[in-house]
Design a protein around this motif. Structure first.
Motif, PDB file in Angstrom:
ATOM      1  N   VAL A 124       0.758  -1.319  -0.229  1.00  0.00           N
ATOM      2  CA  VAL A 124       0.019  -0.164  -0.369  1.00  0.00           C
ATOM      3  C   VAL A 124       0.587   1.397   0.013  1.00  0.00           C
ATOM      4  O   VAL A 124       0.556   2.183  -0.763  1.00  0.00           O
ATOM      5  CB  VAL A 124      -1.010  -0.107   1.158  1.00  0.00           C
ATOM      6  CG1 VAL A 124      -2.189   1.434   1.251  1.00  0.00           C
ATOM      7  CG2 VAL A 124      -2.242  -1.151   1.375  1.00  0.00           C
ATOM      8  N   GLY A 125       1.901   1.449   1.003  1.00  0.00           N
ATOM      9  CA  GLY A 125       3.062   2.444   0.755  1.00  0.00           C
ATOM     10  C   GLY A 125       3.419   2.977  -0.638  1.00  0.00           C
ATOM     11  O   GLY A 125       3.652   3.648  -0.809  1.00  0.00           O
ATOM     12  N   THR A 126       4.010   1.943  -1.121  1.00  0.00           N
ATOM     13  CA  THR A 126       4.649   1.662  -1.994  1.00  0.00           C
ATOM     14  C   THR A 126       4.169   2.363  -2.745  1.00  0.00           C
ATOM     15  O   THR A 126       4.479   3.760  -4.634  1.00  0.00           O
ATOM     16  CB  THR A 126       6.076   1.129  -2.341  1.00  0.00           C
ATOM     17  OG1 THR A 126       4.384  -0.755  -2.506  1.00  0.00           O
ATOM     18  CG2 THR A 126       6.761   0.873  -0.901  1.00  0.00           C
ATOM     19  N   VAL A 127       2.389   1.742  -3.572  1.00  0.00           N
ATOM     20  CA  VAL A 127       2.057   1.799  -4.271  1.00  0.00           C
ATOM     21  C   VAL A 127       1.372   3.360  -4.200  1.00  0.00           C
ATOM     22  O   VAL A 127       1.442   4.744  -5.349  1.00  0.00           O
ATOM     23  CB  VAL A 127       1.197   0.944  -4.484  1.00  0.00           C
ATOM     24  CG1 VAL A 127      -0.227   1.502  -5.418  1.00  0.00           C
ATOM     25  CG2 VAL A 127       1.395  -0.102  -4.988  1.00  0.00           C
ATOM     26  N   SER A 128       0.930   4.286  -3.353  1.00  0.00           N
ATOM     27  CA  SER A 128       0.333   5.305  -2.638  1.00  0.00           C
ATOM     28  C   SER A 128       1.605   6.455  -3.035  1.00  0.00           C
ATOM     29  O   SER A 128       0.918   7.367  -3.513  1.00  0.00           O
ATOM     30  CB  SER A 128       0.135   5.401  -1.467  1.00  0.00           C
ATOM     31  OG  SER A 128      -0.334   6.526  -1.391  1.00  0.00           O
ATOM     32  N   GLY A 129       2.887   5.657  -2.752  1.00  0.00           N
ATOM     33  CA  GLY A 129       4.068   7.033  -2.411  1.00  0.00           C
ATOM     34  C   GLY A 129       4.729   7.558  -4.120  1.00  0.00           C
ATOM     35  O   GLY A 129       4.975   8.504  -4.735  1.00  0.00           O
ATOM     36  N   TYR A 130       4.547   6.161  -4.786  1.00  0.00           N
ATOM     37  CA  TYR A 130       5.230   5.780  -6.726  1.00  0.00           C
ATOM     38  C   TYR A 130       3.646   6.666  -7.494  1.00  0.00           C
ATOM     39  O   TYR A 130       4.456   8.002  -8.038  1.00  0.00           O
ATOM     40  CB  TYR A 130       5.632   4.583  -6.620  1.00  0.00           C
ATOM     41  CG  TYR A 130       6.237   4.775  -7.578  1.00  0.00           C
ATOM     42  CD1 TYR A 130       8.210   5.154  -7.774  1.00  0.00           C
ATOM     43  CD2 TYR A 130       5.689   4.091  -9.408  1.00  0.00           C
ATOM     44  CE1 TYR A 130       8.681   5.262  -9.237  1.00  0.00           C
ATOM     45  CE2 TYR A 130       6.380   4.488 -10.024  1.00  0.00           C
ATOM     46  CZ  TYR A 130       7.676   5.166 -10.580  1.00  0.00           C
ATOM     47  OH  TYR A 130       8.394   5.202 -11.462  1.00  0.00           O
ATOM     48  N   ALA A 131       2.681   6.306  -6.587  1.00  0.00           N
ATOM     49  CA  ALA A 131       2.018   7.116  -8.027  1.00  0.00           C
ATOM     50  C   ALA A 131       1.239   7.890  -7.847  1.00  0.00           C
ATOM     51  O   ALA A 131       1.320   8.720  -8.874  1.00  0.00           O
ATOM     52  CB  ALA A 131       0.334   5.660  -7.883  1.00  0.00           C
ATOM     53  N   GLY A 132       1.148   8.565  -6.552  1.00  0.00           N
ATOM     54  CA  GLY A 132       0.732   9.474  -6.377  1.00  0.00           C
ATOM     55  C   GLY A 132      -1.062  10.296  -6.866  1.00  0.00           C
ATOM     56  O   GLY A 132      -1.331   9.600  -6.792  1.00  0.00           O
ATOM     57  N   GLY A 133      -1.170  11.295  -6.639  1.00  0.00           N
ATOM     58  CA  GLY A 133      -2.259  12.022  -7.072  1.00  0.00           C
ATOM     59  C   GLY A 133      -3.515  10.924  -6.685  1.00  0.00           C
ATOM     60  O   GLY A 133      -3.552  11.278  -5.290  1.00  0.00           O
ATOM     61  N   TRP A 134      -4.366  10.954  -7.324  1.00  0.00           N
ATOM     62  CA  TRP A 134      -6.269  10.580  -6.917  1.00  0.00           C
ATOM     63  C   TRP A 134      -5.974   8.944  -6.044  1.00  0.00           C
ATOM     64  O   TRP A 134      -6.482   8.652  -4.844  1.00  0.00           O
ATOM     65  CB  TRP A 134      -7.021  10.243  -8.159  1.00  0.00           C
ATOM     66  CG  TRP A 134      -7.455   9.413  -8.608  1.00  0.00           C
ATOM     67  CD1 TRP A 134      -6.037   9.545 -10.403  1.00  0.00           C
ATOM     68  CD2 TRP A 134      -7.347   7.648  -8.376  1.00  0.00           C
ATOM     69  NE1 TRP A 134      -6.297   8.950 -11.060  1.00  0.00           N
ATOM     70  CE2 TRP A 134      -7.141   7.694  -9.994  1.00  0.00           C
ATOM     71  CE3 TRP A 134      -7.553   7.110  -7.599  1.00  0.00           C
ATOM     72  CZ2 TRP A 134      -6.878   6.002 -10.462  1.00  0.00           C
ATOM     73  CZ3 TRP A 134      -7.772   5.459  -7.900  1.00  0.00           C
ATOM     74  CH2 TRP A 134      -7.706   5.255  -9.074  1.00  0.00           C
ATOM     75  N   ILE A 135      -4.789   8.039  -6.375  1.00  0.00           N
ATOM     76  CA  ILE A 135      -4.374   7.133  -5.440  1.00  0.00           C
ATOM     77  C   ILE A 135      -3.635   6.903  -4.410  1.00  0.00           C
ATOM     78  O   ILE A 135      -4.349   6.033  -3.803  1.00  0.00           O
ATOM     79  CB  ILE A 135      -3.013   6.114  -6.304  1.00  0.00           C
ATOM     80  CG1 ILE A 135      -4.144   5.989  -8.490  1.00  0.00           C
ATOM     81  CG2 ILE A 135      -3.167   4.933  -6.387  1.00  0.00           C
ATOM     82  CD1 ILE A 135      -3.021   4.853  -8.833  1.00  0.00           C
ATOM     83  N   ASP A 136      -3.054   8.137  -3.922  1.00  0.00           N
ATOM     84  CA  ASP A 136      -2.107   8.214  -2.969  1.00  0.00           C
ATOM     85  C   ASP A 136      -3.504   8.846  -2.022  1.00  0.00           C
ATOM     86  O   ASP A 136      -3.259   8.853  -1.020  1.00  0.00           O
ATOM     87  CB  ASP A 136      -0.902   9.272  -3.110  1.00  0.00           C
ATOM     88  CG  ASP A 136      -0.439   9.570  -2.079  1.00  0.00           C
ATOM     89  OD1 ASP A 136      -0.112   8.813  -1.378  1.00  0.00           O
ATOM     90  OD2 ASP A 136       0.034  11.097  -1.574  1.00  0.00           O
ATOM     91  N   VAL A 137      -4.401   9.695  -2.552  1.00  0.00           N
ATOM     92  CA  VAL A 137      -5.603  10.251  -1.648  1.00  0.00           C
ATOM     93  C   VAL A 137      -5.989   9.070  -0.670  1.00  0.00           C
ATOM     94  O   VAL A 137      -6.281   8.582   0.192  1.00  0.00           O
ATOM     95  CB  VAL A 137      -6.055  11.391  -2.618  1.00  0.00           C
ATOM     96  CG1 VAL A 137      -7.050  12.298  -1.559  1.00  0.00           C
ATOM     97  CG2 VAL A 137      -5.248  12.408  -3.166  1.00  0.00           C
ATOM     98  N   VAL A 138      -6.407   8.485  -2.162  1.00  0.00           N
ATOM     99  CA  VAL A 138      -7.455   7.003  -1.832  1.00  0.00           C
ATOM    100  C   VAL A 138      -7.078   5.819  -0.799  1.00  0.00           C
ATOM    101  O   VAL A 138      -7.193   6.485   0.416  1.00  0.00           O
ATOM    102  CB  VAL A 138      -7.801   6.494  -2.726  1.00  0.00           C
ATOM    103  CG1 VAL A 138      -9.039   5.275  -2.380  1.00  0.00           C
ATOM    104  CG2 VAL A 138      -8.939   7.189  -3.514  1.00  0.00           C
TER     105      VAL A 138
END
Lengths: 304, 287, 250
Positions: free
Chosen positions: A122-136
C-alpha cells in the motif's frame, strides 16, 4: 582452521568475482556489524533459544502440558520435579511455557507475514503513483489508523469468535497502517532520486521500479520497525489472551496463563510471574535485536 | 604586542578509530598563521577540512586530535577546557562553512542571529548590537541592511546568505578567520564578489585568514601563501606568486588538470598518483 | 541531418496562478556528432532543458525532434535506446543496494541485449574500470569510479545522444580531468552527440564546440567556443560571465 580463514578472505575480498560472492560478502559484513553490538547479540541469542525451545518442546517438556492433576496443584517451583511449579489445575508450568512459546512464535510469524507486506504494498504504490491513488489509499490508511487497536480486535473476536487466528487477523488489521506510512515516506524521498530517474530513462515501467528498486530500500526500515513492534504484537496477543479473547483454555498461551494465575497472585506468585517473565524476555530480545538491525540495515551508512 | 604568530601548529594528527583499525585523516601537519592569507589546498579526503576543524577542536569522538603544539597567540588550545574553547570559537576564531543554507538558523531572522552572535561574546546592549549588526551588513556590501535585517534565511539568495554568514562571523572581531570552501556553492559571478569582501575585510582588520579550498587557482589568486595537502600530509608549500615554480608532481598535476578557457588542450593532464607521495614526510609550513 | 532539434520549448512548474516558467521559448539545433553546451548560473533553467528532453518533466510545450522523430508526452522504448543521460551527483545516481553488475545487466535486459556477460566486460573496459569492479557496491567506489559506472550505464543501450548534467561538478579537479578525457574518447569511439550542462566555462569549452548562455530560463546568446575564447560575445551578460570566470583564475 585454514578452510574457515579461506572463507573469511573470500567473503571480505576487495574485488568479488561473482554475483554470489558479492551478495554473501554484503551479508557477511552486515553480520559483522551486528556481531559487534553486544546487546543485539544478546537479543538474538534469547530469540534463538526460544525458537529452539519451541521446536524441541516435546523433547524438553517434563510433563504433558494439558494433563491435570488436582493433587499436585499450585506446587512451588522445584517441588516434586516441577521446575517452575504447577498451576491451579496441577499442570506443569515449565512444560506449558515451552508449548506456549510455539503459540507466541506462531502469532508473530502470522502477523509478520501479513501486516508489513500489506503495508509495504500500500505504502509504495501510494507513494510512487501519487495523485488520486495516493489520496484514496492514504485515507483508507487513516481510517484503519483511527481504530483503537484493542477495541477493533475485540470487535473482530466478538464477530468471528475467539481464537488465535482471529486474534492475529485483528492485530494485523490494525498493525499495517504504520508500515504503510513508513513505506510511503521512504518512497517519496526515493522516487525523485537520480537512480530512479536513471532506470526510468532505460524504459523501466512502474511495476519494475517499485518492486525492484524501491522495495529493497524500504524493506530495511520496515524490518527494523517490525522487529521493534514485535514486542507490542506479542503483548497485544498476550493481552487478548488475558482478556480471554485470544487463545482459549486449555491452550498454554502465555497471556492466558497470566490471566489464570492472577486469582492466586498474592499467595502463589509463580503462576502469573513465570509466564510474565517469558513475555518480558521475548519482548526485550526483539527490541534489542531491532536496535542492532538499525545499525546494520541503515542504507545511509555504508558498513565497509 | 608579541611576535608570536596567531596560530602555531606543530605535528598535528587527527585520528579516527574504526572497526578496521585507526584511520589517520591528518598526519603530522605543521604550519603557522600570521596576519596573512594562508591557502590550504587539496582534494577531497586530503585532510584539509579536518585540519581546519581540529584547530577549533571541532572533531567529535571517535576522532582524536594529537599535536606537539597547538597554540593560538601563544595560548595552548590542545588542553584548554571546553568552556575556554567556546569563548575562542566565534570570539577569536571564526569559521565560514561551505553552504550558508545549513549554517543559518531557519526560524530566526538574519538580524536576530547577528545580534545573538555578537552578544554571545561581548556584553553590549541590544541597541548597540543592532547598530553594529547593521553596520556590518553594510560592510559586506548588502545594499539595504535595514530590510535584510528583518528577513528569514530562506528569503535570501545563496550569495547574500554567504555574505550574511561572513557578517555574522566577523561581528565579534575575531583575529583568525577559517573559511572552508566559502564559495563553492555559489555561482561564478557571485563567487568573486564574496571573495572580494572576505579579502577586503581581512586586510582592513589585519586578520589571519585560513582559506581551505580544492581550487588551486582560486587560492593562488587570493592568498599570500599556499599549503598543498595530500593524504593528510603537506606535500608542498610556497608563496602564492611563486606557484608557477612549484616542483611537486602533485601540485603540477593539480594545476594542469584544470581545463583552461583561454588555453585549450587536446587532452587534460591526468594525475599519476605515486604511492611515495603518501609516505613522504610532511613538509613544514612554519615560518 | 541534425541529431536533436528543439523549438519554442517552454517548461513550467506549478499549476494555475502559481505556474512558474523555468524555460522560456528556447530553440536550438544540435548536429550529429556535435557537442553542445548549456551554460548559466544556478536557476537559469539549463538542467531543466535536459530533463525535459529526457522526459523527466511532464509539463512542457513546443516541439522536440530526435533523429527526425518528434517526441510526444510519453517516450518510446526506441527513444531510450537513442538518448541517455549522465547525472550530476554520482553519489545519488547509483542504487545503493545494487552492484555494478546488477545495474548494468538490468539495463541490458531492459533493452533486450543478448550476450550480457561479454557486453558488461567490454563496457567496463570502455569506461576504464576493468572487470575487478564488476561485483562491487557503490559504497566501495570513489566518486570518479561511480561516475564511470554511471557513464557505462548510459552507454549500455548503445545510444547516439548523451545528455550530460554537470557530470564533473561533484568531483575533484584531477578526477574531473580523467572523466573529461574519457568523455572525449568515448565521443570519438562511439560517434556520440553530447548536450552538456555546466556552470564551468572551462569544462564546457574543453568538451563543446558551441554553447548557449542562459539567463532566467531563456537563451541569452548562442556562440561558438572559438568566439567565446576570443571573448567575442555580443550580450553584456555573457561578457560578464566570461570575465568573472577568467578573473577567478588570474
Amino acid at each position: 582452521m585454514s578452510a574457515s580463514q579461506g572463507l573469511r578472505e573470500w567473503l571480505l575480498a576487495e574485488e568479488p568475482t561473482s554475483r554470489r560472492q558479492a551478495r554473501w560478502a554484503s551479508w557477511y559484513k552486515g553480520w559483522l556489524t551486528l556481531r559487534s553490538n553486544t546487546l543485539a547479540m544478546l537479543g538474538l541469542f534469547v530469540l534463538a533459544f526460544l525458537i529452539l525451545a519451541a521446536i524441541f518442546a516435546p523433547l524438553l517438556a517434563t510433563h504433558d502440558p494439558f494433563a491435570q492433576d488436582l493433587g499436585q496443584r499450585l506446587l512451588a517451583p522445584g517441588e516434586n520435579g516441577h521446575l517452575f511449579g504447577t498451576d491451579s489445575l496441577g499442570r506443569d508450568i515449565y512444560s506449558r511455557l515451552l508449548y506456549g512459546a510455539r503459540i507466541s512464535i506462531y502469532i508473530v510469524a502470522l502477523v509478520v507475514m501479513v501486516a508489513p507486506v500489506v503495508g509495504l504494498i500500500v505504502g509504495t504504490v501510494s507513494g510512487y503513483a501519487g495523485g488520486w491513488i495516493d489520496v484514496v489509499l492514504m485515507r483508507v490508511t487513516d481510517i484503519f489508523l483511527a481504530f483503537p487497536r484493542l477495541i477493533l480486535a475485540l470487535a473482530f473476536v466478538a464477530a468471528l469468535g475467539a481464537g488465535i487466528e482471529n486474534a492475529v487477523l485483528a492485530i494485523s488489521l490494525t498493525a499495517w497502517p504504520p508500515y504503510a506510512r513508513i513505506a510511503r515516506a521512504e518512497t517519496l524521498t526515493i522516487r525523485n532520486s537520480d537512480f530512479i530517474h536513471a532506470i526510468k530513462l532505460q524504459g523501466a515501467g512502474p511495476f519494475r521500479i517499485v518492486t525492484r528498486h524501491i522495495w529493497p530500500l524500504c524493506i530495511s526500515s520496515l524490518v527494523i520497525r517490525v522487529t521493534l513492534d514485535m514486542a507490542g504484537i506479542i503483548l497485544t496477543a498476550a493481552g487478548l489472551g488475558f482478556l480471554g479473547l485470544g487463545a482459549q483454555p486449555p491452550s498454554p498461551e502465555w497471556g492466558a496463563m497470566i490471566s489464570e494465575g492472577r486469582k492466586y497472585i498474592l499467595d502463589y506468585w509463580w503462576v502469573a510471574t513465570i509466564p510474565g517473565i517469558a513475555i518480558f524476555a521475548i519482548s526485550l530480545a526483539f527490541n534489542l535485536l531491532g536496535d542492532g538491525m538499525r545499525d546494520v540495515l541503515d542504507p545511509k551508512e555504508d558498513h565497509s | 604586542m608579541t611576535d608570536a604568530p596567531l596560530l602555531d601548529v606543530e605535528n598535528l594528527w587527527v585520528r579516527f578509530r574504526t572497526r578496521s583499525g585507526v584511520f589517520d585523516a591528518v598526519r603530522g601537519v605543521s604550519f603557522t598563521l600570521g596576519k596573512e592569507r594562508l591557502g590550504i589546498v587539496g582534494e577531497s579526503g586530503s585532510g584539509k577540512s579536518m585540519t581546519g576543524r581540529a584547530i577549533l577542536r571541532l572533531i567529535r569522538p571517535p576522532g582524536m586530535i594529537e599535536a606537539d603544539k597547538l597554540e593560538m597567540h601563544g595560548e595552548d588550545i590542545l588542553s584548554a577546557p571546553e568552556s575556554r574553547m567556546r569563548q575562542l570559537r566565534g570570539g577569536r576564531v571564526s569559521m565560514i562553512m561551505q553552504d550558508p543554507k545549513f549554517s543559518l538558523n531557519p526560524v530566526m531572522t538574519v538580524g536576530q542571529q547577528l545580534v545573538e552572535a555578537l552578544r554571545a561574546h561581548e556584553k553590549v546592549s541590544r541597541g548597540e548590537a543592532r547598530r553594529r549588526a547593521l553596520a556590518m551588513l553594510d560592510e559586506v556590501a548588502i545594499r539595504d541592511p535595514e530590510r535584510v535585517y528583518e528577513l528569514y534565511p530562506h528569503e535570501v539568495s545563496g550569495g547574500m546568505g554567504q555574505r550574511i554568514m561572513i557578517a555574522m562571523m566577523l561581528l565579534p572581531s575575531p583575529e583568525i578567520l577559517i573559511a572552508d570552501e566559502p564559495t563553492s556553492a555559489l555561482d561564478v559571478s557571485v563567487q568573486l564578489q564574496v571573495l572580494d569582501i572576505i579579502d577586503k575585510l581581512v586586510r582592513d582588520r589585519g586578520m589571519g585568514l585560513m582559506f581551505i579550498s580544492h581550487d588551486l587557482n582560486l587560492v593562488a589568486k587570493f592568498c599570500d601563501r599556499i599549503v598543498i595537502m595530500y593524504a593528510g600530509r603537506i606535500v608542498e608549500t610556497c608563496k602564492a606568486d611563486e606557484l608557477r615554480n612549484a616542483r611537486h608532481p602533485y601540485t603540477l598535476g593539480l594545476l594542469n588538470s584544470v581545463p583552461d578557457l583561454e588555453h585549450p588542450r587536446e587532452r587534460l593532464e591526468v594525475l599519476k598518483r605515486d604511492p611515495e607521495w603518501r609516505e613522504a614526510p610532511s613538509v613544514s609550513a612554519r615560518q | 541531418m541534425s541529431a536533436l532539434t528543439v523549438s519554442d520549448l517552454n517548461v513550467w512548474f506549478g499549476v494555475g496562478a502559481e505556474r512558474a516558467y523555468a524555460v522560456r521559448d528556447v530553440s536550438f539545433d544540435v548536429a550529429k556528432g556535435e557537442s553542445f553546451g548549456l551554460v548559466g548560473e544556478s536557476g537559469s533553467g539549463k538542467s531543466t532543458i535536459l530533463r525535459a528532453i529526457a522526459g523527466l518533466v511532464p509539463t512542457w510545450s513546443g516541439t522536440m525532434v530526435v533523429d527526425g522523430e518528434p517526441l510526444g508526452r510519453r517516450r518510446s522504448k526506441a527513444f531510450y535506446s537513442k538518448v541517455q543521460m549522465v547525472f550530476q551527483d554520482p553519489y545519488a545516481s547509483l542504487h545503493p543496494r545494487q552492484t555494478v553488475d546488477r545495474v548494468l545487466s538490468e539495463v541490458m535486459h531492459l533493452h533486450g541485449v543478448k550476450d550480457i556477460n561479454t557486453r558488461i566486460a567490454r563496457l567496463l573496459d570502455d569506461v576504464g574500470l576493468g572487470s575487478g569492479f564488476r561485483f562491487r557496491y557503490p559504497h566501495q567506489l570513489s566518486g570518479g569510479q561511480r561516475q564511470r559506472v554511471a557513464i557505462a550505464r548510459a552507454l549500455a543501450s548503445g545510444p547516439s545522444i548523451l545528455l550530460l548534467d554537470e557530470p564533473t561538478s561533484a568531483l575533484d579537479v584531477s578526477v574531473q580531468a580523467e572523466i573529461l578525457n574519457l568523455l572525449v574518447d568515448l565521443r570519438s569511439e562511439h560517434d556520440l552527440t553530447y548536450i552538456m550542462v555546466s556552470h564551468d566555462l572551462g569544462v564546457v569549452g574543453h568538451l563543446c564546440e558551441r554553447i548557449a548562455v542562459m539567463q532566467q530560463g531563456a537563451f541569452e546568446e548562442v556562440l561558438s567556443v572559438a568566439d567565446m575564447r576570443r571573448l567575442e560575445a555580443k550580450s553584456p551578460y555573457t561578457r560578464h560571465l566570461l570575465e568573472s570566470s577568467i578573473k577567478s583564475i588570474r
